[in-house]
Every structure is written in structure tokens, then in C-alpha cells.
Design a protein around this motif. Sequence first.
Motif, PDB file in Angstrom:
ATOM      1  N   PRO A  28       0.807  -1.222   0.000  1.00  0.00           N
ATOM      2  CA  PRO A  28       0.000   0.000   0.000  1.00  0.00           C
ATOM      3  C   PRO A  28       0.841   1.273   0.000  1.00  0.00           C
ATOM      4  CG  PRO A  28      -0.031  -1.027   2.166  1.00  0.00           C
ATOM      5  CD  PRO A  28       0.763  -1.930   1.282  1.00  0.00           C
ATOM      6  N   ALA A  29       0.263   2.323  -0.547  1.00  0.00           N
ATOM      7  CA  ALA A  29       0.895   3.636  -0.516  1.00  0.00           C
ATOM      8  C   ALA A  29       0.821   4.219   0.885  1.00  0.00           C
ATOM      9  CB  ALA A  29       0.196   4.563  -1.502  1.00  0.00           C
ATOM     10  N   GLY A  30       1.787   5.089   1.217  1.00  0.00           N
ATOM     11  CA  GLY A  30       1.775   5.778   2.498  1.00  0.00           C
ATOM     12  C   GLY A  30       1.951   4.876   3.698  1.00  0.00           C
ATOM     13  N   THR A  31       2.589   3.747   3.509  1.00  0.00           N
ATOM     14  CA  THR A  31       2.715   2.722   4.552  1.00  0.00           C
ATOM     15  C   THR A  31       4.114   2.118   4.516  1.00  0.00           C
ATOM     16  OG1 THR A  31       0.366   2.180   4.328  1.00  0.00           O
ATOM     17  CG2 THR A  31       1.742   0.548   5.425  1.00  0.00           C
ATOM     18  N   VAL A  32       4.632   1.748   5.695  1.00  0.00           N
ATOM     19  CA  VAL A  32       5.855   0.958   5.773  1.00  0.00           C
ATOM     20  C   VAL A  32       5.458  -0.518   5.792  1.00  0.00           C
ATOM     21  CG1 VAL A  32       7.891   0.360   7.125  1.00  0.00           C
ATOM     22  CG2 VAL A  32       7.135   2.742   7.007  1.00  0.00           C
ATOM     23  N   THR A  33       6.001  -1.280   4.862  1.00  0.00           N
ATOM     24  CA  THR A  33       5.769  -2.723   4.794  1.00  0.00           C
ATOM     25  C   THR A  33       7.091  -3.421   5.060  1.00  0.00           C
ATOM     26  OG1 THR A  33       3.985  -2.480   3.178  1.00  0.00           O
ATOM     27  CG2 THR A  33       5.038  -4.632   3.327  1.00  0.00           C
ATOM     28  N   VAL A  34       7.092  -4.361   6.008  1.00  0.00           N
ATOM     29  CA  VAL A  34       8.294  -5.107   6.347  1.00  0.00           C
ATOM     30  C   VAL A  34       8.164  -6.524   5.802  1.00  0.00           C
ATOM     31  CG1 VAL A  34       9.762  -5.975   8.205  1.00  0.00           C
ATOM     32  CG2 VAL A  34       8.650  -3.746   8.440  1.00  0.00           C
ATOM     33  N   HIS A 201       4.877  -8.871   6.559  1.00  0.00           N
ATOM     34  CA  HIS A 201       4.645 -10.115   5.825  1.00  0.00           C
ATOM     35  C   HIS A 201       5.850 -11.015   6.092  1.00  0.00           C
ATOM     36  CE1 HIS A 201       1.290  -8.346   3.686  1.00  0.00           C
ATOM     37  NE2 HIS A 201       2.067  -7.330   3.304  1.00  0.00           N
ATOM     38  N   GLU A 202       5.622 -12.159   6.703  1.00  0.00           N
ATOM     39  CA  GLU A 202       6.713 -13.097   6.960  1.00  0.00           C
ATOM     40  C   GLU A 202       6.744 -14.139   5.849  1.00  0.00           C
ATOM     41  OE1 GLU A 202       8.581 -15.986  10.428  1.00  0.00           O
ATOM     42  OE2 GLU A 202       6.537 -15.246  10.628  1.00  0.00           O
ATOM     43  N   GLY A 206       9.901 -18.976   0.312  1.00  0.00           N
ATOM     44  CA  GLY A 206       9.280 -18.415  -0.872  1.00  0.00           C
ATOM     45  C   GLY A 206       7.776 -18.290  -0.834  1.00  0.00           C
ATOM     46  N   SER A 207       7.176 -18.592   0.312  1.00  0.00           N
ATOM     47  CA  SER A 207       5.726 -18.490   0.451  1.00  0.00           C
ATOM     48  C   SER A 207       5.383 -17.602   1.633  1.00  0.00           C
ATOM     49  CB  SER A 207       5.097 -19.875   0.644  1.00  0.00           C
ATOM     50  OG  SER A 207       5.333 -20.692  -0.480  1.00  0.00           O
ATOM     51  N   LEU A 208       4.174 -17.062   1.625  1.00  0.00           N
ATOM     52  CA  LEU A 208       3.722 -16.179   2.695  1.00  0.00           C
ATOM     53  C   LEU A 208       3.264 -17.008   3.889  1.00  0.00           C
ATOM     54  CD1 LEU A 208       3.385 -13.108   3.047  1.00  0.00           C
ATOM     55  CD2 LEU A 208       1.017 -13.369   2.329  1.00  0.00           C
ATOM     56  N   ALA A 209       3.886 -16.758   5.060  1.00  0.00           N
ATOM     57  CA  ALA A 209       3.538 -17.504   6.269  1.00  0.00           C
ATOM     58  C   ALA A 209       2.703 -16.678   7.244  1.00  0.00           C
ATOM     59  CB  ALA A 209       4.815 -17.972   6.975  1.00  0.00           C
ATOM     60  N   PHE A 210       2.776 -15.348   7.142  1.00  0.00           N
ATOM     61  CA  PHE A 210       2.029 -14.467   8.062  1.00  0.00           C
ATOM     62  C   PHE A 210       1.885 -13.101   7.431  1.00  0.00           C
ATOM     63  CE2 PHE A 210       2.279 -10.919  11.024  1.00  0.00           C
ATOM     64  CZ  PHE A 210       1.207 -11.181  11.870  1.00  0.00           C
ATOM     65  N   SER A 211       0.726 -12.484   7.638  1.00  0.00           N
ATOM     66  CA  SER A 211       0.490 -11.086   7.262  1.00  0.00           C
ATOM     67  C   SER A 211      -0.283 -10.419   8.374  1.00  0.00           C
ATOM     68  CB  SER A 211      -0.301 -10.994   5.946  1.00  0.00           C
ATOM     69  OG  SER A 211       0.467 -11.424   4.851  1.00  0.00           O
ATOM     70  N   GLY A 212       0.149  -9.242   8.791  1.00  0.00           N
ATOM     71  CA  GLY A 212      -0.555  -8.528   9.829  1.00  0.00           C
ATOM     72  C   GLY A 212       0.279  -7.398  10.374  1.00  0.00           C
ATOM     73  N   PRO A 214       2.832  -5.709  13.451  1.00  0.00           N
ATOM     74  CA  PRO A 214       3.929  -6.243  14.269  1.00  0.00           C
ATOM     75  C   PRO A 214       3.472  -6.855  15.593  1.00  0.00           C
ATOM     76  CG  PRO A 214       4.578  -4.159  13.311  1.00  0.00           C
ATOM     77  CD  PRO A 214       3.131  -4.339  12.972  1.00  0.00           C
ATOM     78  N   ALA A 215       2.496  -6.236  16.262  1.00  0.00           N
ATOM     79  CA  ALA A 215       2.031  -6.754  17.555  1.00  0.00           C
ATOM     80  C   ALA A 215       1.397  -8.126  17.420  1.00  0.00           C
ATOM     81  CB  ALA A 215       1.043  -5.788  18.166  1.00  0.00           C
ATOM     82  N   GLU A 216       0.746  -8.392  16.285  1.00  0.00           N
ATOM     83  CA  GLU A 216       0.137  -9.691  16.074  1.00  0.00           C
ATOM     84  C   GLU A 216       1.202 -10.766  15.891  1.00  0.00           C
ATOM     85  OE1 GLU A 216      -3.958  -8.836  13.740  1.00  0.00           O
ATOM     86  OE2 GLU A 216      -2.119  -8.331  12.651  1.00  0.00           O
ATOM     87  N   LEU A 217       2.293 -10.400  15.248  1.00  0.00           N
ATOM     88  CA  LEU A 217       3.390 -11.351  15.050  1.00  0.00           C
ATOM     89  C   LEU A 217       4.012 -11.731  16.380  1.00  0.00           C
ATOM     90  CD1 LEU A 217       5.229 -12.854  13.012  1.00  0.00           C
ATOM     91  CD2 LEU A 217       6.696 -10.855  13.025  1.00  0.00           C
ATOM     92  N   ALA A 218       4.196 -10.737  17.276  1.00  0.00           N
ATOM     93  CA  ALA A 218       4.792 -11.011  18.589  1.00  0.00           C
ATOM     94  C   ALA A 218       3.911 -11.943  19.420  1.00  0.00           C
ATOM     95  CB  ALA A 218       5.004  -9.687  19.348  1.00  0.00           C
TER      96      ALA A 218
END
Length: 218
Positions: A28-34, A201-202, A206-212, A214-218
Motif C-alpha cells: 500500500p501507498a503511504g505505509t511501511v511494509t516489512v 509479511h513473513e 518463498g511463500s507467505l507464512a504471516f500477514s498482519g 507487528p504486535a500480532e506477530l509477537a
Amino acid sequence: MSIEIVLRAARVRYGPLEALHGLDLPVPAGTVTVLLGRNGSGRTTALRALAGTVRLSTGRVLWRGADVTRLSAHERARRGLCFVPDRQAVYASLTVAENLALTTPGAPPPYPELVPLLERTAGTLSGGERRMLALSRALLAADARARARVVLVDEPSLGLAPPVAARTYDRLAALAVEGGAAVVLAEQRVPDGLPTGTLVHELRRGSLAFSGEPAELA
């Protein structure tokens, strides 16, 4: 939240090995994506696929709805994409000033540490100094003349002292929050101090394991 650029069902092969397995990745625009993951997870390949420095074997890259899959890296750069790889990100035979001028002629370096080094060739700099020089491309590309819309950085803090790394993340976050750019960072862990609304996005093999968030990942 508008999507600036996206990978659709992206697959990338290096010889017999497939590095991305049909990855869907909206930015997305205007967003930091890790993009989070260990070495070999596909995060660097995902950045390169967005930047156009590797070709997709199948899938598409859409930028504001337009298919740019076949556009070269330099054509994407002309449209407002800035990619800072983790290595070989500066021109070693050029001076610091000449490297900076390739992005924005006459602009002062974003890092005060580079001011005394302007006449030095980039190949003589330390690892941390070269990293600051490479990151300066992304930071300068967001000014009124260059108008970077997509900023991709592979391991921003590589070789940087902690205080310099903290300043770097603040400046990259400002590109998104204040400048409206889509900022994508490839990391091995989630950095501290990223703005509210940061997406993670973790990737694993080569595949997506998590999206959300940072607090949800922790």
C-alpha cells in the motif's frame, strides 16, 4: 488504503530452484511494509521482483493497476521506484558527491557523517559509510524533484551503528507517513520504532507464512 504496487502469483526461478512460489504481495501507498524472514526465505527476491532486477517465471507485477511485469528496472526507476540492495549499492569508482548527484544534483547528503567524505571515492569508504551513501539515494529520491513513489530497501541497518540505524528508520518512516511513498523493508526481524500502521509479511521458503501488524506477530 490504496495499493501502490503488487506481486500477483509471482514465481521466480534461479536455475532449477524456485525462490518464490506463487507469491501474492500487495504494497500500500503511504505505509511501511516489512518483509520478514531468514536468509533464503525469499524476501530479497521479492524486492528484486518488484524492482525488476529479476524476471518472473510466471505471475505479474501491477503498479497502480498497470501491468509493469515486462518493464526493465531502469524503466521502473524512471516511473518513481527506488531500490537499495543489500550489497553493491554504490558506484565504487565515483566520489561520494558524484554518487549523490546521480539522484539529486547539488543536494546535501542526508547523513552529516558523509559531508567530510564528499571528495572520497566510494570504494574507499567503510561498510557503514557505504551503507549511508546507498541509503541517501532513497532519502533524496523523495524530494520534490524526484518524487519517489516506491522505495525498496534490503536490510537498511546493515553495518550501521545503532544511533545511525535509528535515524535511518525515522527517515524511511517519514517517506511513507509524510511523503505518501510505499516503503518496503526486507529484514530478519521487525525494527523498533516503526510507525503505527506498519504491515509485516513473513516469508518462509518463498511463500507467505504471516500477514498482519507487528504486535500480532509477537
